[in-house]
Structures are given as structure tokens and as C-alpha cells.
Scaffold this active site. Structure first.
Site, PDB file in Angstrom:
ATOM      1  N   LYS A 110     -19.903   6.767  -1.418  1.00  0.00           N
ATOM      2  CA  LYS A 110     -19.945   8.201  -1.145  1.00  0.00           C
ATOM      3  C   LYS A 110     -18.556   8.820  -1.326  1.00  0.00           C
ATOM      4  CE  LYS A 110     -23.650   8.430   2.292  1.00  0.00           C
ATOM      5  NZ  LYS A 110     -24.550   9.268   1.493  1.00  0.00           N
TER       6      LYS A 110
ATOM      7  N   ARG B  52     -34.414   4.122   2.487  1.00  0.00           N
ATOM      8  CA  ARG B  52     -35.797   3.840   2.085  1.00  0.00           C
ATOM      9  C   ARG B  52     -36.041   2.354   1.922  1.00  0.00           C
ATOM     10  NH1 ARG B  52     -35.165   7.643  -3.043  1.00  0.00           N
ATOM     11  NH2 ARG B  52     -33.718   8.591  -1.558  1.00  0.00           N
TER      12      ARG B  52
END
Ligand code: BES
Ligand code: MN
Ligand code: ZN
Length: 503
Positions: free
Chosen positions: A280, A354
Site C-alpha cells: 500500500k 476475501r
């Protein structure tokens, strides 16, 4: 801060501060007219000068004469009368108490529950006032020095006023409900606010164990070795870049009949999300300590359900991992075999939530649940789309989604539904595996849910994306900066509607 209810005339009760509500442009309430008279027109003068008009968020401090039993009066604007509902009451109470933190007050008396709300009974009004007050006074003080702590000093006691002595039993009950719920919300906030250096997956498991001991429910922790043995390939894939061992936390509150299928809650427990090899950007990366807010909400909900002795069976599952880049981390392009047997091409290691949820959703089917709800800080797209004002909800069962939306409206934790049409399935199909973990830029929140859908197949399932609501960088009427504890009151409102349907 100790809460109690009393049936007394607001102008005859001793207080360091008396909180009174005022409708916008509506100074016709008998209470305010009486006060205005007692204070020789002080309120009318404040209105005429434009200092106070009863708008939401406005506050005015009045200093009555020495013979008045309250030392000061905090007048709170509650907005237009025809828009006043439980959420406005919660917010007004929150604003008022928020303004009194750090003032070293002993007894605060709050007359807000006396304001009538169509379709809401006394118990609901008391509960909302208590919730707003308690949640607004939450502070994360563990790492602050003595001096700063002075600024966070709460009033010693808070008295909520009701009209008649016969209301007191109901009011006490509502205060006790609110106190338990807010204890659970505060725990969820604490867990989210805790820094990444402290909260390893194992630490989260310890916190879950402590909550289980407090609420007297069950907690089992499945360690890395068992996860390897059973084939939690997607979860382990995410965890392999961190030196901290992953685990799966299982919580059970068995308050219903032994043969009743449980409701299952699944919460994303990424204790820190640096993105992995798909690192990130540095800006605001610190906020990614909040990436276990779904898990915190599940721990909080189980605690509240247990403290309130809800007559239902409830299972909570939290896959707990850390997502870091390292020499042992998964690479973009790696293919993982999930617990379900489905293979996943990992195109972006930052779409890790996920992956761990896929295995948790597969795992929870062992309990043959009547329905599954997962909560996760899953997508940035959700932050952009919903902003701070609603979580996103998607699912394979419209009646479940509808009930959740209704629960959200009743408690002030709003949900906004996004469609989960089959057309989106294309975006998460891989050419080399069964699925890929990103669906590209368009509809990021939806394609994340489309990825989860096959793992929830065969159960009634709803997915709640709390990426925009789990963390605040500015305070709100009854939330401070930082973790909000979102999800606890929502799930609880939903579970209560299951155990005693109102309509
Ligand atoms: N935890 C993040 C989502 C997130 C971002 C929550 C900002 C709260 C604030 C999640 O793991 C993530 O990184 N999602 C990616 C997925 C993408 C790579 C497909 C996203 O949404 O950018
Ligand atoms: Mn991520
Ligand atoms: Zn994440």
C-alpha cells in the site's frame, strides 16, 4: 459514569448540570416556557439575538440563579420536531455528554428522554439516550499520561429523567440493556484502536478468550498447525508473509434450544494490512491497524448477546492474520487452494480479506447455520462510494438483506444495498484457476462480494462492507476519532428482532 433513572420534575432535582432539549423554532414546550419565566426571559433573549435556535448541534449554557437546584443548564438543539426520532435523540444525548467530558462534574441530569417520539416507547427512548451518552464518553486512554487523562474525566453520575414513578422499572431495564450493549461496543472500539505492534493474531485470540470469560460463552482457538492440517490454503497464503502465526477464533453462545440451527457471524481479522507484496502507499497506512474491525464487531456482538442472554444459538468465526511483505510472502500470480477445494489466482496480495473470508465461510458451514453474516473492512471502493454514512450490504437472500437494513435503521447504523447480479461473476473468473482475487477497478465492492458468493453457496448469506464506517478521522455525535465499534449494535438489533419479532 453511573447511570440511573429518576421520576422527578427537572426543575426540582439537584444537579451540577441539567441537560434540556429544545426543538428548532419550538419554544412552546411547557418545560422551556417555565424555565424562560424562571430566568426572566433569558432563553427568549438568546433566541432573539440569534445565539440559539434549536438547530441540531447547537448548544447553549445557562447559569440560573443560586436558588435553582441545578448549577447550570445545557440547552441542546434537537432539530425540527417532525424529524425527531430515536437516532436524533441518541445524537443529542451524545453531543451533550461529549461537551461535558473533562469538566469534572459530579451529577448530570438529563431530561432528553422526556421529549416525545411518535412510534417509540419510553424504554426505547431511555435506551437511545443511554447509548448516545455512554458512547459519546468513550475514550481510548490506555497509552496516555496522567495529565491528558484529566481532560477525559467523565461526570460521576448521569440521571435520566422519566415522568412517572411507575415508569422506573422499565427505565432501569432499558439502562441495563444499554449499559451491556455499550460495554460490548467499547470493547470493539478498544480492539480496533489498539496499535499494530500490540495486536498479533494471538493477541486478538487472547482478547476473545477474555470476552468469552466475561460473558460466559465458549471460545476455541484453532492454531496454525491445525489450519495446515485441515487445508486452510487461502488463509495460510495471506499469513505466510508475517512472522506472527495466524489463527482462527471460534466463539459460541448457546442460548437457544439445543437443536436450533445457529446464526453464524464471520468477521475479517487482519490485524494489520500493509498490502503484502502489492504494498500500500505510505499515506494513512497506519489506519490499516483497523482491518480487524469486522472481527472486533463479532467479538463484541457475542459478548453483548451473552450479557443480554439472548435466547438464540450464535457462532462467531474470526480468521486472524497479518498481511505483510517479506521474503516468504505470497506473490502476485500465485495460486492458492482454498479450504473448499476451489483454486484462487492471487493477482493482488492487497485483496487479502476475501481470501481469509473464503476459508472462514467454508469452515462455518460445519455448524449447519440457519444463515451467515460476514462483516469486513473489505474495499476502498466502499469508502469512496458510501462515505462515512452507511455500510454496504449485499447477499444471496433478499429477505435477510431487508431485515438487516431495517435493523440498521432502528439503531442508527445504516446499510445501503448494492446489487449482486450474476453478471459480476465474470469479473472474478480466472483463466488459470477457478477464481481470481481482484475484479479490476469497476464496482470494487460488488466484485469482492461476487468473489465470496461461491464460498457461501447453499446458505442464506449477507456480506457487510464496513470499510467506510469502522474508523473515523473526525469525531461524530456519539463516536470519537478512531474505531467506531460499528456492527455490534447493528447485529444485536438484528438478532433481537429474530428472538422477539416486533412486526
Ligand atoms: N483493508 C483493505 C480495504 C480498506 C481500504 C479498508 C481503506 C479501509 C480503508 C483491503 O484489504 C484492500 O486493500 N482492498 C483493496 C482491494 C483491491 C486491491 C482489489 C482495495 O479496495 O483497494
Ligand atoms: Mn488489503
Ligand atoms: Zn484488508
Amino acid at each position: 459514569m453511573e447511570l440511573k433513572a429518576r421520576a422527578k420534575d427537572p426543575f426540582k432535582v439537584k444537579a451540577s448540570c441539567l441537560i434540556l432539549g429544545a426543538w428548532e423554532k419550538g419554544f412552546s414546550t411547557p418545560l422551556l416556557s417555565r424555565l424562560d419565566q424562571t430566568m426572566q426571559g433569558a432563553i427568549r433573549r438568546a433566541v432573539r439575538s440569534g445565539e440559539f435556535s434549536g438547530k441540531k448541534g447547537e448548544m447553549l449554557i445557562l447559569h440560573p440563579s443560586p436558588e435553582f437546584p441545578a448549577q447550570k443548564i445545557l440547552l441542546v438543539g434537537v432539530g425540527p420536531r417532525n424529524q425527531f426520532d430515536l437516532e436524533q435523540l441518541r445524537q443529542a444525548a451524545g453531543r451533550a455528554l461529549g461537551a461535558l467530558v473533562g469538566q469534572h462534574l459530579s451529577q448530570v441530569v438529563c431530561a432528553l428522554p422526556l421529549l416525545a417520539i411518535p412510534q417509540a416507547g419510553l424504554a426505547e427512548r431511555i435506551q437511545a439516550t443511554a447509548e448516545g451518552s455512554l458512547l459519546a464518553t468513550y475514550r481510548f486512554t490506555r497509552y496516555q499520561s496522567r495529565k491528558t487523562l484529566q481532560e477525559t474525566l467523565l461526570p460521576k453520575g448521569l440521571t435520566l429523567l422519566v415522568e412517572r414513578p411507575k415508569d422506573l422499572e422499565q427505565a432501569d431495564q432499558a439502562i441495563s440493556t444499554a449499559t451491556r450493549i455499550c460495554r460490548a461496543v467499547s470493547l470493539a472500539r478498544d480492539l480496533v484502536n489498539e496499535p499494530g505492534n500490540v495486536k498479533s493474531p494471538e493477541w486478538l485470540a487472547d482478547q476473545a478468550r477474555a470476552a468469552a470469560a466475561e460473558g460466559e460463552f465458549n471460545c476455541t482457538v484453532i492454531d496454525r498447525q491445525a489450519l495446515v492440517r485441515d487445508g486452510f490454503g487461502a488463509l495460510l497464503g495471506v499469513a505466510q508473509g508475517s512472522e506472527r502465526e495466524p489463527c482462527l477464533i471460534l466463539l459460541e453462545h448457546l442460548g437457544g434450544p439445543a437443536d436450533a440451527a445457529p446464526v453464524a457471524l464471520v468477521g475479517k481479522g487482519v490485524v494489520f494490512d500493509a498490502g503484502g507484496i502489492s504494498l500500500k502507499p505510505a499515506e494513512k497506512m497506519d489506519e490499516m491497524k483497523m482491518d480487524m474491525a469486522g472481527g472486533a464487531a463479532v467479538i463484541g456482538t457475542l459478548l453483548a448477546a451473552a450479557l443480554l442472554k439472548l435466547p438464540i444459538n450464535l457462532v462467531g468465526v474470526i480468521p486472524a492474520v497479518e498481511n505483510l511483505p517479506s521474503g516468504s510472502a505470497i506473490r502476485p500470480g500465485d495460486i492458492l487452494t482454498s479450504l473448499s477445494g476451489k483454486t484462487i489466482e492471487v493477482l493482488n496480495t492487497d485483496a487479502e480479506g476475501r481470501l481469509i473470508l473464503a476459508d472462514a465461510l467454508t469452515y462455518v458451514k460445519r455448524f449447519a447455520p440457519s444463515l451467515v453474516i460476514d462483516l469486513a473492512t473489505l474495499t476502498l471502493a466502499c469508502v469512496i462510494a458510501r462515505c462515512k454514512h452507511a455500510s454496504a450490504v449485499l447477499g444471496n437472500d433478499q429477505s435477510l438483506v431487508r431485515q438487516l437494513i431495517k435493523a440498521g435503521e432502528s439503531c442508527g447504523e445504516r446499510l445501503w444495498q448494492l446489487p449482486l447480479w450474476d453478471e459480476y461473476d465474470q469479473q472474478v473468473k480466472s483463466e488459470v484457476a477457478d477464481l481470481k482475487n481482484t475484479g479490476g477497478r469497476p464496482a470494487g465492492t460488488i466484485t469482492a462480494a461476487a468473489f465470496l458468493k461461491p464460498f457461501a453457496e447453499g446458505t442464506r448469506w449477507a456480506h457487510i462492507d464496513i470499510a467506510g464506517t469502522a474508523w473515523r478521522d473526525k469525531p461524530a455525535p456519539y463516536a470519537t476519532k478512531g474505531g467506531t465499534g460499528v456492527g455490534v449494535r447493528l447485529l444485536l438489533a438484528y438478532l433481537q428482532s429474530l428472538s422477539c419479532p416486533r412486526s
